[in-house]
Design a protein around this motif. Sequence first.
Motif, PDB file in Angstrom:
ATOM      1  N   PRO A   1     -10.340  -1.468  -2.651  1.00 54.40           N
ATOM      2  CA  PRO A   1     -10.428  -0.173  -3.346  1.00 54.40           C
ATOM      3  C   PRO A   1     -11.238   0.872  -2.595  1.00 54.40           C
ATOM      4  O   PRO A   1     -11.221   2.046  -2.982  1.00 54.40           O
ATOM      5  N   TRP A   2     -11.941   0.490  -1.542  1.00 59.62           N
ATOM      6  CA  TRP A   2     -12.784   1.453  -0.827  1.00 59.62           C
ATOM      7  C   TRP A   2     -11.967   2.389   0.044  1.00 59.62           C
ATOM      8  O   TRP A   2     -12.501   3.396   0.526  1.00 59.62           O
ATOM      9  N   HIS A   3     -10.700   2.110   0.278  1.00 60.33           N
ATOM     10  CA  HIS A   3      -9.883   3.005   1.107  1.00 60.33           C
ATOM     11  C   HIS A   3      -9.688   4.368   0.447  1.00 60.33           C
ATOM     12  O   HIS A   3      -9.420   5.354   1.144  1.00 60.33           O
ATOM     13  N   ARG A   4      -9.809   4.438  -0.863  1.00 63.60           N
ATOM     14  CA  ARG A   4      -9.587   5.724  -1.531  1.00 63.60           C
ATOM     15  C   ARG A   4     -10.667   6.743  -1.197  1.00 63.60           C
ATOM     16  O   ARG A   4     -10.468   7.943  -1.376  1.00 63.60           O
ATOM     17  N   PHE A   5     -11.826   6.296  -0.722  1.00 66.03           N
ATOM     18  CA  PHE A   5     -12.907   7.218  -0.371  1.00 66.03           C
ATOM     19  C   PHE A   5     -12.841   7.670   1.091  1.00 66.03           C
ATOM     20  O   PHE A   5     -13.666   8.489   1.500  1.00 66.03           O
ATOM     21  N   ARG A   6     -11.915   7.156   1.862  1.00 73.32           N
ATOM     22  CA  ARG A   6     -11.786   7.569   3.249  1.00 73.32           C
ATOM     23  C   ARG A   6     -10.985   8.856   3.320  1.00 73.32           C
ATOM     24  O   ARG A   6      -9.951   8.996   2.659  1.00 73.32           O
TER      25      ARG A   6
ATOM     26  N   ARG B   1       1.521   2.842   2.658  1.00 69.81           N
ATOM     27  CA  ARG B   1       0.990   3.625   3.781  1.00 69.81           C
ATOM     28  C   ARG B   1       1.265   2.872   5.080  1.00 69.81           C
ATOM     29  O   ARG B   1       0.889   1.698   5.215  1.00 69.81           O
TER      30      ARG B   1
ATOM     31  N   THR C   1       0.798  -1.224   0.000  1.00 77.50           N
ATOM     32  CA  THR C   1       0.000   0.000   0.000  1.00 77.50           C
ATOM     33  C   THR C   1       0.830   1.272   0.000  1.00 77.50           C
ATOM     34  O   THR C   1       0.326   2.323  -0.431  1.00 77.50           O
TER      35      THR C   1
ATOM     36  N   TYR D   1      -7.140   8.826   3.982  1.00 77.64           N
ATOM     37  CA  TYR D   1      -6.241   8.216   3.007  1.00 77.64           C
ATOM     38  C   TYR D   1      -6.300   8.896   1.642  1.00 77.64           C
ATOM     39  O   TYR D   1      -5.866   8.320   0.650  1.00 77.64           O
ATOM     40  N   ARG D   2      -6.838  10.106   1.590  1.00 73.57           N
ATOM     41  CA  ARG D   2      -6.874  10.828   0.319  1.00 73.57           C
ATOM     42  C   ARG D   2      -5.544  11.488  -0.017  1.00 73.57           C
ATOM     43  O   ARG D   2      -5.257  11.740  -1.179  1.00 73.57           O
ATOM     44  N   HIS D   3      -4.753  11.783   0.988  1.00 71.34           N
ATOM     45  CA  HIS D   3      -3.469  12.457   0.772  1.00 71.34           C
ATOM     46  C   HIS D   3      -2.336  11.452   0.981  1.00 71.34           C
ATOM     47  O   HIS D   3      -2.390  10.613   1.897  1.00 71.34           O
ATOM     48  N   PRO D   4      -1.293  11.491   0.166  1.00 72.18           N
ATOM     49  CA  PRO D   4      -0.188  10.535   0.307  1.00 72.18           C
ATOM     50  C   PRO D   4       0.620  10.781   1.570  1.00 72.18           C
ATOM     51  O   PRO D   4       0.686  11.895   2.087  1.00 72.18           O
TER      52      PRO D   4
END
Length: 380
Positions: free
Chosen positions: A187-192, A144, A142, A195-198
């Motif tokens: 793939p649902w982590h991208r909507f949290r 992250r 990931t 976790y939108r910013h690197p």
Amino acid sequence: MTQSFDTPLPPPKERRRLREKGALTQAQLAAALGVSRETVRAWETGRSTPSGRKRESYGQLLASLAARPSAEVTAPQKQEPAPNLTISLSKAEKPNPHTPPPSATLTPPPPPTTAPLTPAQAFDALYAFCAPALVRQAYLLTGRRELARESVEQAFQVAWQRWPEVAVDPDPASWVRAAAYEYALSPWHRFRPRYRHPEPPPADASDRALLDVLLTLPPSYRRTLLLYDGVGLGLPETAAETEASTPAAASRLLNARSAVAARLPDLAEPDVLHRRLAETASTERLRAAKPPTVRIGSERRARFWTRAAIAVTVAIIGATALTLHSAPTRYEPPVPPGETVPGLPPRAAPGTLSTAELTLRAKLRAESANGPERLLPEPR
């Protein structure tokens, strides 16, 4: 003469006997071959077979162990240090030369009597063995740090909830690893929002380059590459864990290696890639939570969802009871539509007044608004 990659190997039980004859643990043998302890366990149980250079190295190591003389048991004497193996071990995992090899008698010594572990103790042992490595693997998947720790904790919480199933699994570590990978690659982590910013990249430039290349790969390619070249699983085991056929897993592995080699030519060799993956994951300070914390969190989560399910069930039952109580108990016919009564003039709709109505209104306004003539009629 150098052995080919099709070096014959003894049966799985003989492999384990030769390792125990050389007074080596599975961890020491794994470090000598550059693989994981789970891979050595799979080789000795017959679930998988090494291939390529690992097969050649494994065969040479077993041959050297088989050529060593057995220990004498006629009289106790001082043990000589074990000769150097063809493959060097790390400092932290070299065998102790003062540890005597196992006895050569026909009757094996009785196993030590130990009390059976409780479910909590067995879970804590599995967590302590797998969690640190799984956090590093999830970080490579990931990029992250927080998501890597969360994925491992979530996987172990699910494992504790389903512990009767996990405890009897032939390979509990693979069960937990598959659950952690599935959660990490969701793939649902991208909507949290968190976790939108690197996150900040690794400090070393080579580690940043390798992590960037890994994150550009499709999730299935990234997972296959990590399992085969990072963890050290065989191709059938990698295909089974990724829920793909063996040819599909091989194709993903080749494509992933080609993509990495195109961006980083120094990592074209699988051995170099394996070492760089381990170094990149080890440079980050990734710490997992304590086993009791994970177990308590799992129990709290289970209680929360149980109470939520009970509350939803009670609400549905209450709504159903209220509907049954307020529903009519007999048939009530609907109100028929209205009908026009004959003989009555139609009701005038609001709008502008006609000429006759304007004349009448002017006449009424012209008359006196007060006086007796408005109350009594005049005689004629």
